[in-house]
Design an enzyme around this catalytic site. Structure first.
Site, mmCIF file in Angstrom:
data_model
loop_
_atom_site.group_PDB
_atom_site.id
_atom_site.type_symbol
_atom_site.label_atom_id
_atom_site.label_comp_id
_atom_site.label_asym_id
_atom_site.label_seq_id
_atom_site.Cartn_x
_atom_site.Cartn_y
_atom_site.Cartn_z
ATOM 1 N N ALA A 258 -3.929 3.953 -4.770
ATOM 2 C CA ALA A 258 -3.871 5.156 -3.942
ATOM 3 C C ALA A 258 -2.434 5.530 -3.577
ATOM 4 O O ALA A 258 -1.475 4.824 -3.897
ATOM 5 C CB ALA A 258 -4.700 4.946 -2.678
ATOM 6 N N HIS A 259 -2.306 6.666 -2.888
ATOM 7 C CA HIS A 259 -1.015 7.234 -2.530
ATOM 8 C C HIS A 259 -0.175 6.260 -1.700
ATOM 9 O O HIS A 259 -0.675 5.503 -0.893
ATOM 10 C CB HIS A 259 -1.206 8.536 -1.744
ATOM 11 C CG HIS A 259 -2.058 8.373 -0.514
ATOM 12 N ND1 HIS A 259 -3.427 8.442 -0.539
ATOM 13 C CD2 HIS A 259 -1.737 8.146 0.771
ATOM 14 C CE1 HIS A 259 -3.910 8.265 0.662
ATOM 15 N NE2 HIS A 259 -2.898 8.074 1.491
ATOM 16 N N ASN A 260 1.123 6.287 -1.957
ATOM 17 C CA ASN A 260 2.141 5.547 -1.200
ATOM 18 C C ASN A 260 2.110 4.042 -1.394
ATOM 19 O O ASN A 260 2.837 3.324 -0.715
ATOM 20 C CB ASN A 260 2.045 5.836 0.307
ATOM 21 C CG ASN A 260 2.370 7.263 0.655
ATOM 22 O OD1 ASN A 260 2.971 7.979 -0.138
ATOM 23 N ND2 ASN A 260 1.958 7.700 1.828
#
Length: 345
Positions: A258-260
């Protein structure tokens, strides 16, 4: 990416937002200096826009994901424009310049996170003017669409899409129906099996004015050398810092990053395993099939996670965890034996 804008342009836009009413809490010598990027508060430069949520009790921003730093570290913050809560600005004796002495302009708003999102949506969505680069050594299937830049000896299979402002390193292979979004940088000798997607918008939302709103993820993805991605695996783009994957990492089919997230080197993730947003993973970590992690956690270097485990807290280096919620595997095994014994009584 974003087009260069003056501080005066940004402040005029923020002031025009309904209910925003920014408060100037630190003076700049001129409102005409140019802002040309955005970054988390811990890594922002003198021409970047960033934000601080007002929570000085957390340090997550130091890892490039969130909007928090401790008060003791305010003097280490550098930014061209920093959104902070109005209440904080009003509470600082002598103005927020005292708290953030190395920030050119501190702007007090009702909701710094929302102000940052509005800034990104207005100023950081410029359509790229870059041209594709396809060297003679690259092999591109006639059905593929390439708008980005390819390195030497890259292979692009049928149905693949490489969007503008993306880079594919020398010798990498996209097998079939792979999608590489904008602002993705892939290292050398990487392999993407059919259906892989890299750089799509992350699954992020926030509440504002009683509504659930989408978070823009515009910082893209950075992938090191020698990585492989199984069929239908997904790597989401970061919010204001890129999702990062190190060298020689290997992911099975249906893996979700997922993001980051920030991954080190030599990581192995088996089929259907996944990481929620803003997870930091050390080197040489292994996740067995179906293992899942909650967001904003750290998995230490050398750790191993058994199949179907559910990670709900940080995992130390070189630990082996299993079960749900995941715990040290020796403890988990004893717990399973005890439960079976109880069930037979």
């Amino acid at each position: 990416m974003m087009r260069p804008v003056t501080l005066a342009e940004v402040l005029s836009f923020i002031d025009s937002l309904e209910g925003s009413g920014y408060a100037q809490v630190a003076s700049a010598q001129s409102l005409d200096f140019t802002l040309n990027g955005f970054a988390p508060i811990a890594s922002a430069g003198e021409y970047d826009v960033s934000f601080w949520t007002g929570d000085s009790s957390v340090e997550t921003g130091l890892f490039g994901n969130a909007g928090g730093v401790t008060a003791a570290m305010f003097e280490l913050v550098h930014a061209g424009l920093l959104f902070v809560p109005k209440a904080f600005a009003a509470s600082v004796e002598g103005g927020a310049t005292k708290a953030f002495p190395n920030v050119k302009f501190v702007c007090g708003v009702e909701n710094p996170y929302h102000a940052m999102v509005q800034f990104l949506e207005h100023f950081a969505t410029t359509v790229s003017q870059s041209k594709p680069h396809i060297p003679a050594s690259a092999k591109v299937h006639p059905s593929a669409v390439v708008e980005g830049c390819l390195g030497e000896n890259v292979v692009i299979g049928p149905g693949c899409v490489v969007m503008a402002d993306s880079e594919i390193g020398d010798g990498s292979v996209l097998e079939a129906n792979v999608t590489i979004y904008s602002n993705v940088k892939v290292g050398r000798e990487c392999v993407f099996q059919a259906g892989s997607v890299v750089g799509s918008r992350g699954y992020g939302f926030y509440m504002y004015a009683g509504e659930r709103r989408m978070v823009p993820h515009l910082a893209g993805v950075v992938i090191g050398d020698g990585c492989s991605f199984g069929a239908n695996s997904v790597v989401a783009a970061g919010f204001i810092s890129p999702t990062k994957i190190g060298n020689h990492c290997h992911f099975d089919s249906f893996v979700q990053i997922a993001h980051n997230c920030c991954l080190g080197d030599n990581i192995m993730m088996a089929s259907q395993s996944g990481l929620a947003g803003s997870v930091t993973v050390g080197d040489n970590v292994e996740l067995a099939g179906g293992a899942q992690s909650a967001g904003h956690l750290t998995i230490g270097s050398g750790a191993k996670v058994a199949a179907k485990a559910g990670i709900t807290k940080n995992i130390p280096e070189n630990a082996v965890y299993a079960g749900f919620p995941a715990e040290d595997i020796a403890v988990w095994r004893r717990s399973v034996v005890r439960l079976r014994q109880m069930g037979k009584k």
